[in-house]
Motif scaffolding. Sequence first.
Motif, mmCIF file in Angstrom:
data_model
loop_
_atom_site.group_PDB
_atom_site.id
_atom_site.type_symbol
_atom_site.label_atom_id
_atom_site.label_comp_id
_atom_site.label_asym_id
_atom_site.label_seq_id
_atom_site.Cartn_x
_atom_site.Cartn_y
_atom_site.Cartn_z
ATOM 1 N N ASN A 111 0.811 -1.228 0.000
ATOM 2 C CA ASN A 111 0.000 0.000 0.000
ATOM 3 C C ASN A 111 0.841 1.272 0.000
ATOM 4 O O ASN A 111 0.326 2.375 0.142
ATOM 5 C CB ASN A 111 -1.002 -0.007 1.161
ATOM 6 N N THR A 135 -3.041 -4.892 -2.330
ATOM 7 C CA THR A 135 -3.665 -3.569 -2.412
ATOM 8 C C THR A 135 -2.572 -2.515 -2.564
ATOM 9 O O THR A 135 -1.742 -2.319 -1.667
ATOM 10 C CB THR A 135 -4.496 -3.282 -1.154
ATOM 11 N N ASN A 160 -7.862 -4.086 -5.273
ATOM 12 C CA ASN A 160 -7.665 -2.690 -5.689
ATOM 13 C C ASN A 160 -8.957 -2.003 -6.135
ATOM 14 O O ASN A 160 -8.923 -1.003 -6.843
ATOM 15 C CB ASN A 160 -6.581 -2.620 -6.766
ATOM 16 N N THR A 163 -8.645 1.438 -4.941
ATOM 17 C CA THR A 163 -7.341 2.084 -5.167
ATOM 18 C C THR A 163 -7.495 3.223 -6.171
ATOM 19 O O THR A 163 -8.030 3.023 -7.256
ATOM 20 C CB THR A 163 -6.335 1.038 -5.692
ATOM 21 N N TYR A 193 -14.357 1.886 -9.969
ATOM 22 C CA TYR A 193 -13.037 2.288 -9.474
ATOM 23 C C TYR A 193 -13.017 3.799 -9.263
ATOM 24 O O TYR A 193 -13.635 4.542 -10.035
ATOM 25 C CB TYR A 193 -11.936 1.917 -10.476
#
Length: 223
Positions: A111, A135, A160, A163, A193
């Motif tokens: 991360n 992630t 993700n 993310t 996303y």
Amino acid sequence: MTTQPLPYVEVNPKQKAQAAVIWLHGLGDSGNGFAPIVPDLKIPDALAVRFVFPHAPVRPVTINNGMSMRAWYDIVSMDFNNRADSKGVKESADLVQQLIETEIANGIPANKIVLAGFSQGGVIALHLGTRIEHTLAGIMSLSSYMSEPEKLTNEAHSANQNTPIFVAHGQHDDVVPMFMGHAASQVLSANKYPVEWHEYQMQHNVCMQELNDISKWLQLRLA
């Protein structure tokens, strides 16, 4: 196709690295192409960010008369729907994942790792970033597009899903037209996303305004 680890150029911080950016170049370039921009990003020393610029394997590229050059995958035709050779994309994604695993093994948590790419490199960044089980801190796709967007929903890993993804393109890009980058951004949005779209008055390159925006975005992700 080699499974040897990818060679790379590295730009290390003054102290022990706490974060990393793995930045993939475009067709026919090398890791040396983007390494000189690191000072322009003006990342504070306190963030201790290590930059890794791998060299893609050398392979024949069909649209360039089979000439061998550094490429993350073959480009068989200019047809936008079939531009990326999916086998090559997967092979290169596996090689880049090895680099991520190495950073993690060396003490940088996933991360705190950003996966970035320009043009062909952006294709790999989007492919791997949405499928990897770690992630990441962020994913960045510059002047690029998405390989096989219709497969994303079924192949994406949940790691993700939240993310941040930075997608940027030049309005006057005549190598990868901007609609391809915008389409990738829309596919990411449709798959929920958190994607940011940026466009710039430029061609198939990077500009100072874009580097400033990337710098701000990286500092937020890696703080």
